[in-house]
Motif scaffolding. Structure first.
Motif, PDB file in Angstrom:
ATOM      1  N   SER A 116       0.802  -1.227   0.000  1.00  0.00           N
ATOM      2  CA  SER A 116       0.000   0.000   0.000  1.00  0.00           C
ATOM      3  C   SER A 116       0.828   1.267   0.000  1.00  0.00           C
ATOM      4  O   SER A 116       0.277   2.365  -0.155  1.00  0.00           O
ATOM      5  CB  SER A 116      -0.915   0.010   1.239  1.00  0.00           C
ATOM      6  OG  SER A 116      -0.136   0.067   2.425  1.00  0.00           O
ATOM      7  N   ASP A 117       2.141   1.122   0.201  1.00  0.00           N
ATOM      8  CA  ASP A 117       3.018   2.282   0.337  1.00  0.00           C
ATOM      9  C   ASP A 117       2.543   3.187   1.469  1.00  0.00           C
ATOM     10  O   ASP A 117       2.605   4.410   1.393  1.00  0.00           O
ATOM     11  CB  ASP A 117       3.090   3.074  -0.975  1.00  0.00           C
ATOM     12  CG  ASP A 117       4.266   4.034  -1.005  1.00  0.00           C
ATOM     13  OD1 ASP A 117       5.270   3.749  -0.330  1.00  0.00           O
ATOM     14  OD2 ASP A 117       4.176   5.077  -1.669  1.00  0.00           O
ATOM     15  N   SER A 118       2.051   2.565   2.534  1.00  0.00           N
ATOM     16  CA  SER A 118       1.529   3.289   3.692  1.00  0.00           C
ATOM     17  C   SER A 118       2.576   3.328   4.797  1.00  0.00           C
ATOM     18  O   SER A 118       3.354   2.390   4.961  1.00  0.00           O
ATOM     19  CB  SER A 118       0.257   2.614   4.207  1.00  0.00           C
ATOM     20  OG  SER A 118      -0.174   3.186   5.420  1.00  0.00           O
ATOM     21  N   LYS A 119       2.567   4.408   5.549  1.00  0.00           N
ATOM     22  CA  LYS A 119       3.502   4.550   6.658  1.00  0.00           C
ATOM     23  C   LYS A 119       2.834   4.289   8.006  1.00  0.00           C
ATOM     24  O   LYS A 119       3.509   4.182   9.025  1.00  0.00           O
ATOM     25  CB  LYS A 119       4.113   5.959   6.667  1.00  0.00           C
ATOM     26  CG  LYS A 119       4.849   6.320   5.378  1.00  0.00           C
ATOM     27  CD  LYS A 119       5.971   5.332   5.062  1.00  0.00           C
ATOM     28  CE  LYS A 119       6.699   5.710   3.776  1.00  0.00           C
ATOM     29  NZ  LYS A 119       7.716   4.715   3.401  1.00  0.00           N
ATOM     30  N   ILE A 120       1.489   4.194   8.012  1.00  0.00           N
ATOM     31  CA  ILE A 120       0.811   3.964   9.279  1.00  0.00           C
ATOM     32  C   ILE A 120       0.749   2.470   9.564  1.00  0.00           C
ATOM     33  O   ILE A 120       0.850   1.639   8.652  1.00  0.00           O
ATOM     34  CB  ILE A 120      -0.601   4.586   9.306  1.00  0.00           C
ATOM     35  CG1 ILE A 120      -1.539   3.871   8.324  1.00  0.00           C
ATOM     36  CG2 ILE A 120      -0.544   6.067   8.994  1.00  0.00           C
ATOM     37  CD1 ILE A 120      -2.981   4.322   8.460  1.00  0.00           C
ATOM     38  N   SER A 121       0.573   2.116  10.821  1.00  0.00           N
ATOM     39  CA  SER A 121       0.558   0.711  11.204  1.00  0.00           C
ATOM     40  C   SER A 121      -0.672   0.016  10.638  1.00  0.00           C
ATOM     41  O   SER A 121      -1.690   0.645  10.347  1.00  0.00           O
ATOM     42  CB  SER A 121       0.569   0.580  12.728  1.00  0.00           C
ATOM     43  OG  SER A 121      -0.676   0.982  13.270  1.00  0.00           O
ATOM     44  N   LEU A 122      -0.585  -1.287  10.505  1.00  0.00           N
ATOM     45  CA  LEU A 122      -1.694  -2.066   9.964  1.00  0.00           C
ATOM     46  C   LEU A 122      -2.917  -1.977  10.876  1.00  0.00           C
ATOM     47  O   LEU A 122      -4.048  -1.846  10.386  1.00  0.00           O
ATOM     48  CB  LEU A 122      -1.268  -3.522   9.788  1.00  0.00           C
ATOM     49  CG  LEU A 122      -2.335  -4.494   9.304  1.00  0.00           C
ATOM     50  CD1 LEU A 122      -2.909  -4.057   7.963  1.00  0.00           C
ATOM     51  CD2 LEU A 122      -1.764  -5.907   9.208  1.00  0.00           C
ATOM     52  N   VAL A 123      -2.728  -2.030  12.189  1.00  0.00           N
ATOM     53  CA  VAL A 123      -3.888  -1.983  13.086  1.00  0.00           C
ATOM     54  C   VAL A 123      -4.558  -0.617  13.048  1.00  0.00           C
ATOM     55  O   VAL A 123      -5.785  -0.514  13.164  1.00  0.00           O
ATOM     56  CB  VAL A 123      -3.501  -2.372  14.539  1.00  0.00           C
ATOM     57  CG1 VAL A 123      -3.202  -3.864  14.642  1.00  0.00           C
ATOM     58  CG2 VAL A 123      -2.334  -1.534  15.050  1.00  0.00           C
ATOM     59  N   ASP A 124      -3.776   0.449  12.849  1.00  0.00           N
ATOM     60  CA  ASP A 124      -4.377   1.781  12.722  1.00  0.00           C
ATOM     61  C   ASP A 124      -5.139   1.901  11.403  1.00  0.00           C
ATOM     62  O   ASP A 124      -6.233   2.460  11.354  1.00  0.00           O
ATOM     63  CB  ASP A 124      -3.297   2.868  12.806  1.00  0.00           C
ATOM     64  CG  ASP A 124      -2.802   3.092  14.231  1.00  0.00           C
ATOM     65  OD1 ASP A 124      -3.612   2.929  15.162  1.00  0.00           O
ATOM     66  OD2 ASP A 124      -1.618   3.425  14.407  1.00  0.00           O
ATOM     67  N   ALA A 125      -4.560   1.373  10.331  1.00  0.00           N
ATOM     68  CA  ALA A 125      -5.238   1.403   9.035  1.00  0.00           C
ATOM     69  C   ALA A 125      -6.513   0.567   9.084  1.00  0.00           C
ATOM     70  O   ALA A 125      -7.544   0.949   8.511  1.00  0.00           O
ATOM     71  CB  ALA A 125      -4.305   0.889   7.955  1.00  0.00           C
ATOM     72  N   HIS A 126      -6.456  -0.563   9.764  1.00  0.00           N
ATOM     73  CA  HIS A 126      -7.632  -1.441   9.895  1.00  0.00           C
ATOM     74  C   HIS A 126      -8.736  -0.751  10.692  1.00  0.00           C
ATOM     75  O   HIS A 126      -9.909  -0.798  10.310  1.00  0.00           O
ATOM     76  CB  HIS A 126      -7.210  -2.745  10.576  1.00  0.00           C
ATOM     77  CG  HIS A 126      -8.315  -3.731  10.760  1.00  0.00           C
ATOM     78  ND1 HIS A 126      -9.090  -3.772  11.903  1.00  0.00           N
ATOM     79  CD2 HIS A 126      -8.800  -4.702   9.937  1.00  0.00           C
ATOM     80  CE1 HIS A 126      -9.976  -4.737  11.781  1.00  0.00           C
ATOM     81  NE2 HIS A 126      -9.837  -5.324  10.614  1.00  0.00           N
ATOM     82  N   ARG A 127      -8.364  -0.092  11.767  1.00  0.00           N
ATOM     83  CA  ARG A 127      -9.367   0.620  12.565  1.00  0.00           C
ATOM     84  C   ARG A 127     -10.050   1.708  11.735  1.00  0.00           C
ATOM     85  O   ARG A 127     -11.277   1.860  11.766  1.00  0.00           O
ATOM     86  CB  ARG A 127      -8.715   1.255  13.793  1.00  0.00           C
ATOM     87  CG  ARG A 127      -9.696   2.062  14.646  1.00  0.00           C
ATOM     88  CD  ARG A 127      -8.993   2.883  15.708  1.00  0.00           C
ATOM     89  NE  ARG A 127      -9.946   3.691  16.447  1.00  0.00           N
ATOM     90  CZ  ARG A 127      -9.621   4.616  17.343  1.00  0.00           C
ATOM     91  NH1 ARG A 127      -8.346   4.850  17.596  1.00  0.00           N
ATOM     92  NH2 ARG A 127     -10.541   5.317  17.964  1.00  0.00           N
TER      93      ARG A 127
END
Length: 335
Positions: A116-127
Motif C-alpha cells: 500500500s506504500d503506507s507509513k501507518i501501522s496495519l492496526v491503525d489502518a484497519h481501525r
C-alpha cells in the motif's frame, strides 16, 4: 448459467444454454484474471462485502494471489485459476493458508506497507477502514484464515476437492466464473455469496463517495464550484461505478457527509488523471470561506443502521433509493 430464450409469436417456449469459456480460451494468463479480480473485488464483485486488501502475489514468490482482512482481523486468502486446475490447485492453496497462518503480525504489517506504500501501522489502518471504536491488538490479527478459490465453473475436479475439504471443517469456498462471447463482446459472469446478491445496475442507489481530500485539499472546491463528482489517479475508475440518477453523498475525510447530489452526466475526462460526472445538488452547495458543516460519520452509520467500509473512494454497502432519500432528509438537519 446463461440461457437463450426461444419462442414463437411472443410466447416463451424454450431455453438453450449458451456456451461459456474460461480465461485460457482467449490466451489470457492467471495474472490477467488476478488483476481483473483485484481491481474489482470490492466495488463490483463483492459490492457489499467489507474486506481490506493488504497485498497481492509478487513475482517468483510462493504466495496466494490476493490477501485481505475482514472486520475482525481474520485473513481472507484468494487463489485464482484461469482454467481447469484440478484438485492439485486446492492442495497448493491449502499450503498457502497453512503458511500464512504462521505469519507474525510484524510480517503481515511489512507486506501491507510494501503493497500500500503506507507509513501507518496495519492496526491503525484497519481501525480507520472499518471505523472501529478501538483498534485491534496485533495478536488479534490473523487469528483465523479463510480460503476462497475462484475458478472456472466447468472445473469439476476443483469443485469436488473444495467440497471435500469444506466437509472436513476447513474454511474454504469455491466461487465459479464463466466467460461468454456474444456478438463480438466478452462477458464475465461471477458468483459471489450469499446467493449471488447484487443490486440491479438499473436501480437508483445511494453512494457515499469520498472527496479525495488526501489526494488534494482543493478537490472539494472543484466539485462544489463546477457541480461535479470527481476522482483522481488510481481512484478515478470509481466515477464509472455510479450512474445517471444515482444519489451521491460527498464524504469529506475528518468531517463527515457535507452534501448530496443527483448524478446527471456521462463520464468525462478533462485530463489523464481525472474522471468526473456532472451532478445536481440536492442540499445547499458549499462555497469557499463558509464553515464546513457535516453529518458525522458515526451519525451516518447510526441513522442508516449500516456498518460502512470507509477506507475506499466508494463506501460500501450501497443504499437503496428509499434509504438514500431518508438520509438526504436527515443530512439537511445537519447542514
Amino acid at each position: 448459467m446463461l440461457y437463450r430464450i426461444e419462442g414463437h409469436n411472443g410466447v416463451f417456449e424454450k431455453i438453450d444454454p449458451v456456451e461459456f469459456k474460461d480465461f485460457s480460451s482467449f490466451g489470457k494468463l492467471e495474472k490477467d484474471l488476478e488483476n481483473l479480480i483485484a481491481q474489482n473485488i470490492l466495488d463490483v464483485l463483492f459490492e457489499d462485502a467489507k474486506l481490506m486488501p493488504i497485498f497481492q502475489e509478487r513475482q517468483w514468490q510462493s504466495e496466494a494471489d490476493i490477501y485481505a482482512l475482514n472486520e475482525t482481523g481474520e485473513l481472507v486468502i484468494f487463489e485464482l485459476k484461469r482454467a481447469s486446475a484440478g484438485d492439485g490447485a486446492v492442495q497448493q492453496a491449502l499450503r498457502y493458508a497453512q503458511d500464512s497462518g504462521q505469519w507474525t503480525y510484524q510480517k503481515i504489517e511489512r507486506k501491507y506497507q510494501e503493497y500500500s506504500d503506507s507509513k501507518i501501522s496495519l492496526v491503525d489502518a484497519h481501525r480507520e477502514a472499518f471505523s472501529l471504536e478501538h483498534k485491534l491488538e496485533p495478536k488479534e490479527i490473523n487469528k483465523k484464515q479463510h480460503l476462497v478459490i475462484i475458478g472456472s465453473a466447468a472445473d469439476d475436479s476443483l469443485i469436488s476437492a473444495v467440497d471435500y475439504w469444506k466437509k472436513s471443517g476447513v474454511s474454504i469456498e469455491f466461487l465459479p466464473y464463466r466467460v461468454y462471447e456474444l456478438g463480438g463482446e466478452k462477458y464475465f459472469e461471477f458468483f459471489a455469496p450469499p446467493y449471488d446478491r447484487h443490486k440491479n445496475p438499473s436501480d437508483v442507489k445511494g453512494v457515499l463517495f469520498d472527496t479525495n481530500r488526501s489526494w488534494d485539499e482543493e478537490s472539494i472546491w472543484s466539485m462544489m464550484e463546477n457541480g461535479r463528482l470527481e476522482a483522481y489517479g488510481e481512484a478515478k475508475r470509481f466515477v464509472t461505478h455510479v450512474h445517471i440518477g444515482d444519489i451521491v453523498f460527498f464524504s469529506h475525510k475528518g468531517y463527515g457527509i457535507i452534501a448530496a447530489a443527483k448524478v446527471k452526466g456521462e463520464v468525462k475526462a478533462p485530463d489523464e488523471y481525472t474522471l468526473y460526472r456532472d451532478v445536481e445538488f440536492l442540499t445547499p452547495r458549499l462555497s469557499r470561506g463558509m464553515p464546513l458543516k457535516a453529518m458525522p460519520f458515526a451519525k451516518v452509520a447510526e441513522f442508516t443502521e449500516k456498518s460502512f467500509y470507509w477506507a475506499r473512494t466508494i463506501k460500501v454497502p450501497y443504499l437503496n433509493k428509499s434509504e438514500a432519500l431518508d438520509l438526504i432528509g436527515e443530512l439537511k438537519n445537519y447542514l
